[in-house]
Design a protein around this motif. Sequence first.
Motif, PDB file in Angstrom:
ATOM      1  N   ILE A   3       0.851  -1.187   0.000  1.00  0.00           N
ATOM      2  CA  ILE A   3       0.000   0.000   0.000  1.00  0.00           C
ATOM      3  C   ILE A   3       0.886   1.236   0.000  1.00  0.00           C
ATOM      4  CG2 ILE A   3      -1.741   1.279   1.306  1.00  0.00           C
ATOM      5  CD1 ILE A   3      -2.675  -1.338   2.421  1.00  0.00           C
ATOM      6  N   PRO A   4       0.616   2.212  -0.858  1.00  0.00           N
ATOM      7  CA  PRO A   4       1.446   3.419  -0.883  1.00  0.00           C
ATOM      8  C   PRO A   4       1.438   4.142   0.453  1.00  0.00           C
ATOM      9  CG  PRO A   4      -0.007   3.326  -2.804  1.00  0.00           C
ATOM     10  CD  PRO A   4      -0.440   2.248  -1.857  1.00  0.00           C
ATOM     11  N   ASP A   5       2.628   4.679   0.822  1.00  0.00           N
ATOM     12  CA  ASP A   5       2.722   5.469   2.039  1.00  0.00           C
ATOM     13  C   ASP A   5       2.229   6.885   1.784  1.00  0.00           C
ATOM     14  OD1 ASP A   5       3.847   3.359   3.486  1.00  0.00           O
ATOM     15  OD2 ASP A   5       5.849   3.835   2.718  1.00  0.00           O
ATOM     16  N   GLY A   6       2.077   7.648   2.870  1.00  0.00           N
ATOM     17  CA  GLY A   6       1.698   9.046   2.735  1.00  0.00           C
ATOM     18  C   GLY A   6       0.255   9.283   3.104  1.00  0.00           C
ATOM     19  N   PRO A   7      -0.223  10.519   2.865  1.00  0.00           N
ATOM     20  CA  PRO A   7      -1.591  10.889   3.244  1.00  0.00           C
ATOM     21  C   PRO A   7      -2.634  10.044   2.511  1.00  0.00           C
ATOM     22  CG  PRO A   7      -0.266  12.812   2.675  1.00  0.00           C
ATOM     23  CD  PRO A   7       0.512  11.620   2.249  1.00  0.00           C
ATOM     24  N   PHE A   8      -3.779   9.891   3.144  1.00  0.00           N
ATOM     25  CA  PHE A   8      -4.888   9.147   2.547  1.00  0.00           C
ATOM     26  C   PHE A   8      -5.392   9.903   1.327  1.00  0.00           C
ATOM     27  CE2 PHE A   8      -9.293   7.469   2.506  1.00  0.00           C
ATOM     28  CZ  PHE A   8      -8.997   6.121   2.561  1.00  0.00           C
ATOM     29  N   ARG A   9      -5.426   9.222   0.181  1.00  0.00           N
ATOM     30  CA  ARG A   9      -5.772   9.864  -1.087  1.00  0.00           C
ATOM     31  C   ARG A   9      -7.092   9.315  -1.617  1.00  0.00           C
ATOM     32  NH1 ARG A   9      -0.198   8.991  -1.109  1.00  0.00           N
ATOM     33  NH2 ARG A   9      -0.600   6.849  -1.737  1.00  0.00           N
ATOM     34  N   ILE A  10      -7.900  10.221  -2.151  1.00  0.00           N
ATOM     35  CA  ILE A  10      -9.228   9.854  -2.646  1.00  0.00           C
ATOM     36  C   ILE A  10      -9.377  10.353  -4.074  1.00  0.00           C
ATOM     37  CG2 ILE A  10     -11.719  10.135  -2.307  1.00  0.00           C
ATOM     38  CD1 ILE A  10     -10.750  10.933   0.685  1.00  0.00           C
ATOM     39  N   LEU A  11      -9.839   9.475  -4.941  1.00  0.00           N
ATOM     40  CA  LEU A  11     -10.187   9.855  -6.306  1.00  0.00           C
ATOM     41  C   LEU A  11     -11.704   9.846  -6.429  1.00  0.00           C
ATOM     42  CD1 LEU A  11      -9.583  10.445  -9.296  1.00  0.00           C
ATOM     43  CD2 LEU A  11      -9.449   7.960  -9.663  1.00  0.00           C
ATOM     44  N   CYS A  12     -12.269  11.001  -6.730  1.00  0.00           N
ATOM     45  CA  CYS A  12     -13.717  11.146  -6.883  1.00  0.00           C
ATOM     46  C   CYS A  12     -14.036  11.220  -8.380  1.00  0.00           C
ATOM     47  CB  CYS A  12     -14.205  12.404  -6.159  1.00  0.00           C
ATOM     48  SG  CYS A  12     -15.973  12.731  -6.350  1.00  0.00           S
ATOM     49  N   VAL A  13     -14.689  10.189  -8.898  1.00  0.00           N
ATOM     50  CA  VAL A  13     -15.050  10.156 -10.315  1.00  0.00           C
ATOM     51  C   VAL A  13     -16.492  10.640 -10.420  1.00  0.00           C
ATOM     52  CG1 VAL A  13     -15.070   8.791 -12.422  1.00  0.00           C
ATOM     53  CG2 VAL A  13     -13.529   8.162 -10.550  1.00  0.00           C
ATOM     54  N   GLU A  14     -16.643  11.900 -10.783  1.00  0.00           N
ATOM     55  CA  GLU A  14     -17.944  12.573 -10.725  1.00  0.00           C
ATOM     56  C   GLU A  14     -18.131  13.426 -11.977  1.00  0.00           C
ATOM     57  OE1 GLU A  14     -21.323  13.972 -10.318  1.00  0.00           O
ATOM     58  OE2 GLU A  14     -20.747  12.726  -8.595  1.00  0.00           O
ATOM     59  N   SER A  15     -19.231  13.209 -12.707  1.00  0.00           N
ATOM     60  CA  SER A  15     -19.468  13.912 -13.970  1.00  0.00           C
ATOM     61  C   SER A  15     -20.001  15.336 -13.775  1.00  0.00           C
ATOM     62  CB  SER A  15     -20.455  13.115 -14.839  1.00  0.00           C
ATOM     63  OG  SER A  15     -21.644  12.846 -14.122  1.00  0.00           O
ATOM     64  N   ASP A  16     -20.517  15.661 -12.601  1.00  0.00           N
ATOM     65  CA  ASP A  16     -21.012  17.013 -12.311  1.00  0.00           C
ATOM     66  C   ASP A  16     -19.858  17.829 -11.731  1.00  0.00           C
ATOM     67  OD1 ASP A  16     -22.101  19.324 -11.248  1.00  0.00           O
ATOM     68  OD2 ASP A  16     -23.885  18.345 -10.444  1.00  0.00           O
ATOM     69  N   PRO A  17     -19.287  18.768 -12.497  1.00  0.00           N
ATOM     70  CA  PRO A  17     -18.093  19.490 -12.024  1.00  0.00           C
ATOM     71  C   PRO A  17     -18.345  20.320 -10.774  1.00  0.00           C
ATOM     72  CG  PRO A  17     -18.947  20.495 -14.036  1.00  0.00           C
ATOM     73  CD  PRO A  17     -19.695  19.211 -13.847  1.00  0.00           C
ATOM     74  N   ARG A  18     -19.541  20.871 -10.634  1.00  0.00           N
ATOM     75  CA  ARG A  18     -19.824  21.684  -9.445  1.00  0.00           C
ATOM     76  C   ARG A  18     -19.879  20.826  -8.192  1.00  0.00           C
ATOM     77  NH1 ARG A  18     -25.010  24.959 -11.481  1.00  0.00           N
ATOM     78  NH2 ARG A  18     -25.444  22.848 -12.253  1.00  0.00           N
TER      79      ARG A  18
END
Length: 234
Positions: A3-18
């Motif tokens: 598992i990569p070290d460092g801060p917890f990272r989140i990828l949000c795949v969302e089609s609504d840019p706002r």
Amino acid sequence: MVIPDGPFRILCVESDPRFAARVKSSLARAGLRCRCADNSERAVQALRDFMPDLVLLNSRYADGSGLELCRSIRRENRFAWVVIAVFADGRDDLMNDGWLEAGADTCWQKTSDPARVLALVKGLRGRLKRDERALPVPGLLIDLVRRVVTYNGSGSTRLSLRETQFLDLLCRVYPKTLERCEITRKLFPNSVADAPDLALNAFVRRLKRKLPRPLARGIEADYRRGYRVRIPEA
């Protein structure tokens, strides 16, 4: 897989840019790193560049379905550590156990409230941060962060979040039976609560293929009741 070290990272795949911007801002205020992608193609590129710990998916995107994106993530071994959480549209989608087959770790009701997204993410992250500990089953250790188990020195392959939680529950009640109703209540409250027993049986068969053979043989069905571990202590 490390598992990569460092801060917890989140990828949000969302089609609504706002909405994506609001989610990113909410997560950033909580000290979490977040990157957004608005379709499947950009999501795959972000996975390679950003190396997230958690991916938030929706059911549908302009260039394809969230289900197919989920499958594509799970097909690549370099993303094996990634936790996948799905925001499903409507009850029918939420109850669709196809998400489990595709490799999703959890499925949530679609929300338009960034505060709700933050609460769900923080709750999930809290569970992932628990340390490795010994379980009541002799010779068995479970790493709830990296989601692997070791039995008498032999390790499993990478487990899904739900598979790890199932083993945790199963071993907590050892040597008693973990009742089917308890499994459904704690692990499948939304996804397969109304599904037949065949769904749970298939889930356990997939899990056992990832485990050290002696441990896999020790997990058995208790007819019409649930599952239990039958491993001699000697």
